[in-house]
Scaffold this motif. Structure first.
Motif, mmCIF file in Angstrom:
data_model
loop_
_atom_site.group_PDB
_atom_site.id
_atom_site.type_symbol
_atom_site.label_atom_id
_atom_site.label_comp_id
_atom_site.label_asym_id
_atom_site.label_seq_id
_atom_site.Cartn_x
_atom_site.Cartn_y
_atom_site.Cartn_z
ATOM 1 N N ILE A 1 5.771 3.614 1.734
ATOM 2 C CA ILE A 1 5.313 2.245 1.479
ATOM 3 C C ILE A 1 4.909 1.600 2.784
ATOM 4 N N ASN A 2 3.751 0.922 2.764
ATOM 5 C CA ASN A 2 3.284 0.191 3.932
ATOM 6 C C ASN A 2 2.879 -1.201 3.501
ATOM 7 N N GLN A 3 3.090 -2.197 4.379
ATOM 8 C CA GLN A 3 2.648 -3.569 4.155
ATOM 9 C C GLN A 3 3.276 -4.190 2.904
ATOM 10 N N LEU A 4 4.577 -3.977 2.702
ATOM 11 C CA LEU A 4 5.266 -4.542 1.548
ATOM 12 C C LEU A 4 5.461 -6.039 1.744
ATOM 13 N N ILE A 5 4.976 -6.838 0.782
ATOM 14 C CA ILE A 5 5.148 -8.281 0.857
ATOM 15 C C ILE A 5 5.512 -8.822 -0.524
ATOM 16 N N CYS A 6 6.273 -9.902 -0.537
ATOM 17 C CA CYS A 6 6.557 -10.628 -1.769
ATOM 18 C C CYS A 6 5.554 -11.787 -1.838
ATOM 19 N N VAL A 7 4.700 -11.773 -2.853
ATOM 20 C CA VAL A 7 3.569 -12.714 -2.875
ATOM 21 C C VAL A 7 3.818 -13.928 -3.758
ATOM 22 N N ALA A 8 4.941 -13.977 -4.429
ATOM 23 C CA ALA A 8 5.212 -15.137 -5.280
ATOM 24 C C ALA A 8 6.712 -15.361 -5.385
ATOM 25 N N ARG B 1 0.865 -1.181 0.000
ATOM 26 C CA ARG B 1 0.000 0.000 0.000
ATOM 27 C C ARG B 1 0.906 1.237 0.000
ATOM 28 N N VAL B 2 0.667 2.109 -0.947
ATOM 29 C CA VAL B 2 1.321 3.410 -1.000
ATOM 30 C C VAL B 2 0.364 4.403 -0.359
ATOM 31 N N GLU B 3 0.806 5.097 0.674
ATOM 32 C CA GLU B 3 -0.128 5.981 1.369
ATOM 33 C C GLU B 3 0.539 7.277 1.800
ATOM 34 N N VAL B 4 -0.286 8.284 1.974
ATOM 35 C CA VAL B 4 0.194 9.611 2.359
ATOM 36 C C VAL B 4 0.699 9.592 3.790
ATOM 37 N N THR B 5 1.850 10.216 3.990
ATOM 38 C CA THR B 5 2.407 10.339 5.337
ATOM 39 C C THR B 5 2.532 11.790 5.786
ATOM 40 N N GLY B 6 2.176 12.714 4.924
ATOM 41 C CA GLY B 6 2.279 14.127 5.265
ATOM 42 C C GLY B 6 2.304 14.963 4.004
ATOM 43 N N SER B 7 2.729 16.207 4.143
ATOM 44 C CA SER B 7 2.820 17.099 2.990
ATOM 45 C C SER B 7 3.951 18.096 3.215
ATOM 46 N N VAL B 8 4.428 18.663 2.099
ATOM 47 C CA VAL B 8 5.421 19.737 2.155
ATOM 48 C C VAL B 8 4.993 20.817 1.174
ATOM 49 N N LEU B 9 5.570 21.987 1.335
ATOM 50 C CA LEU B 9 5.292 23.076 0.404
ATOM 51 C C LEU B 9 6.245 22.997 -0.783
ATOM 52 N N THR B 10 5.707 23.186 -1.968
ATOM 53 C CA THR B 10 6.530 23.232 -3.171
ATOM 54 C C THR B 10 6.014 24.342 -4.072
ATOM 55 N N VAL B 11 6.749 24.593 -5.150
ATOM 56 C CA VAL B 11 6.354 25.599 -6.137
ATOM 57 C C VAL B 11 6.439 24.931 -7.506
ATOM 58 N N TRP B 12 5.336 24.953 -8.257
ATOM 59 C CA TRP B 12 5.308 24.289 -9.565
ATOM 60 C C TRP B 12 6.147 25.028 -10.589
ATOM 61 N N ASN B 13 6.114 26.361 -10.537
ATOM 62 C CA ASN B 13 6.869 27.199 -11.465
ATOM 63 C C ASN B 13 7.551 28.311 -10.684
ATOM 64 N N SER B 14 8.757 28.655 -11.079
ATOM 65 C CA SER B 14 9.513 29.684 -10.372
ATOM 66 C C SER B 14 8.735 30.994 -10.322
ATOM 67 N N GLY B 15 8.731 31.605 -9.140
ATOM 68 C CA GLY B 15 8.043 32.871 -8.955
ATOM 69 C C GLY B 15 6.617 32.749 -8.489
ATOM 70 N N GLU B 16 6.052 31.526 -8.489
ATOM 71 C CA GLU B 16 4.686 31.333 -8.039
ATOM 72 C C GLU B 16 4.626 31.118 -6.530
ATOM 73 N N LYS B 17 3.411 31.104 -6.005
ATOM 74 C CA LYS B 17 3.232 30.891 -4.574
ATOM 75 C C LYS B 17 3.357 29.407 -4.232
ATOM 76 N N PRO B 18 3.918 29.085 -3.072
ATOM 77 C CA PRO B 18 4.042 27.677 -2.667
ATOM 78 C C PRO B 18 2.682 27.022 -2.452
ATOM 79 N N GLU B 19 2.623 25.718 -2.729
ATOM 80 C CA GLU B 19 1.429 24.918 -2.494
ATOM 81 C C GLU B 19 1.832 23.642 -1.760
ATOM 82 N N ALA B 20 0.909 23.103 -0.993
ATOM 83 C CA ALA B 20 1.159 21.849 -0.281
ATOM 84 C C ALA B 20 0.992 20.674 -1.239
ATOM 85 N N VAL B 21 1.950 19.735 -1.199
ATOM 86 C CA VAL B 21 1.858 18.511 -1.996
ATOM 87 C C VAL B 21 2.029 17.310 -1.069
ATOM 88 N N LYS B 22 1.324 16.242 -1.389
ATOM 89 C CA LYS B 22 1.363 15.035 -0.561
ATOM 90 C C LYS B 22 2.687 14.301 -0.717
#
Length: 361
Positions: A354-361, A329-350
């Protein structure tokens, strides 16, 4: 291929500086691809030139029509690369196609063509609409199957971050191409010290490395960014100290963890699982065939912004003797601020883990 007017910013306003300072993990940001298309076009790469030069305008229209169609038969990433005094041939242009050979694969199949510039629209039309007919261009094909190509984004017209940080990395990587004696030019005969990681045939003990300046391929908040082909691995937040390990593949893969954007042969959340497995398995993992599935995911958010996803990653060794699958299971553990394009305002991104990693075969 998008073009905007370049702007000047202080480092504190540059998107990749903010992203890296805030600890944004680049994993999962590689564009999933069935085909990478690299076309050699001289600088400058400006919108005005794209719209006024007849052949470039034809190319733009071809790609525009492809993306505007109701359905696209494959996912592609078109890019331009700058001519190079060692690699290029006057009055000819180079086209590199890296294609997914099958759903279950380890690296992209490569075709390289060197042809008159006026033939470029015809080749691109064939590649986009009738790829099985590319054999009609065999007279222009180049014998570069053992060549490893690194593409570094230096495209400042899209975002200043790529020019500001990509250009020094490009020149540093060119040092790995060696120098010919006397004339000071770069040679194509640089040896890769670990040919196994480059999947050389058993009879070959070396491979050739080329480094190209290229246009934008997504994720300039991770500049300097690079794509390594034919493996199809994408890198970001590059630092000079890690380039030797990236090229030579002679140190633990865990040293590269925080620079890895993902393998472009997989969808977003499967890229996150694949990194975890690679960090455990080491360099030999690159030779394994892989196929990723999203079995289920959060439906309360956009597909690219889910809170969780259940992922399955199938694998098989080159000889087929070792095979199986990982699930997690890939799951959110938090967020950080980033900027998509230089000069823009920061936004939170998830941010994901990895959780519950198993080899099934």
């Amino acid at each position: 291929m998008n073009f905007i007017r370049p702007q000047l910013f202080n480092d504190c306003q540059i998107c990749s500086v903010i992203s890296k300072s805030n600890g944004e993990d680049p994993i999962g940001s590689a564009h999933p691809c069935d085909i990478w298309i690299m076309v050699e076009i001289s600088l400058p790469w400006t919108e005005e030139r794209l719209m006024t030069e007849p052949i470039l305008r034809q190319l733009y229209q071809l790609f525009h029509d492809y993306y505007d169609a109701d359905e696209q038969p494959f996912q592609m990433m078109p890019m331009v690369i700058a001519p190079d005094h060692n690699y290029s041939v006057p009055e000819y242009t180079r086209v590199l196609l890296f294609q997914r050979p099958a759903p279950f694969f380890a690296q992209f199949n490569k075709q390289e063509f060197l042809l008159p510039f006026e033939q470029l629209p015809h080749l691109m039309q064939t590649a986009l609409t009738q790829p099985s007919n590319l054999k009609t261009f065999d007279c222009y094909k180049q014998p570069t199957s053992l060549t490893r190509d690194l593409f570094v984004c230096t495209h400042g017209n899209v975002d200043v971050a790529c020019a500001r940080f990509g250009t020094p990395v490009y020149f540093e990587l060119r040092k790995y191409c060696g120098k010919t004696e006397g004339d000071g030019k770069f040679s194509l005969k640089s040896k890769i010290q670990n040919p196994k990681s480059f999947y050389s045939p058993p009879s070959s003990n070396s491979s050739t490395l080329r480094v190209w300046r290229c246009s934008h391929f997504g994720g300039h908040q991770f500049a300097p960014t690079l794509v390594d082909l034919p493996t199809g691995q994408v890198w970001g937040h590059l630092e000079m100290e890690m380039l030797d390990t990236l090229i030579q593949r002679h140190r633990p893969v865990t040293e590269l963890r925080r620079f890895y954007r993902g393998w472009s042969g997989l969808p977003q959340y499967a890229q996150i699982l694949e990194r975890e497995v690679w960090m455990q398995q080491g360099w030999d993992w690159l030779a394994y065939n892989k196929l990723g599935h999203i079995m289920a995911q959060d439906t309360d958010h956009e597909k690219w912004d889910a809170d969780w996803a259940d992922v399955r990653l199938e694998f098989a060794s080159p000889d087929g003797l070792v095979k199986g699958a990982y699930e997690a299971r890939v799951e959110v553990t938090g967020s950080v601020l980033t900027v998509w394009n230089s000069g823009e305002k920061p936004e939170a991104v998830k941010q994901y883990s990895i959780n519950q990693l198993i080899c099934v075969a």
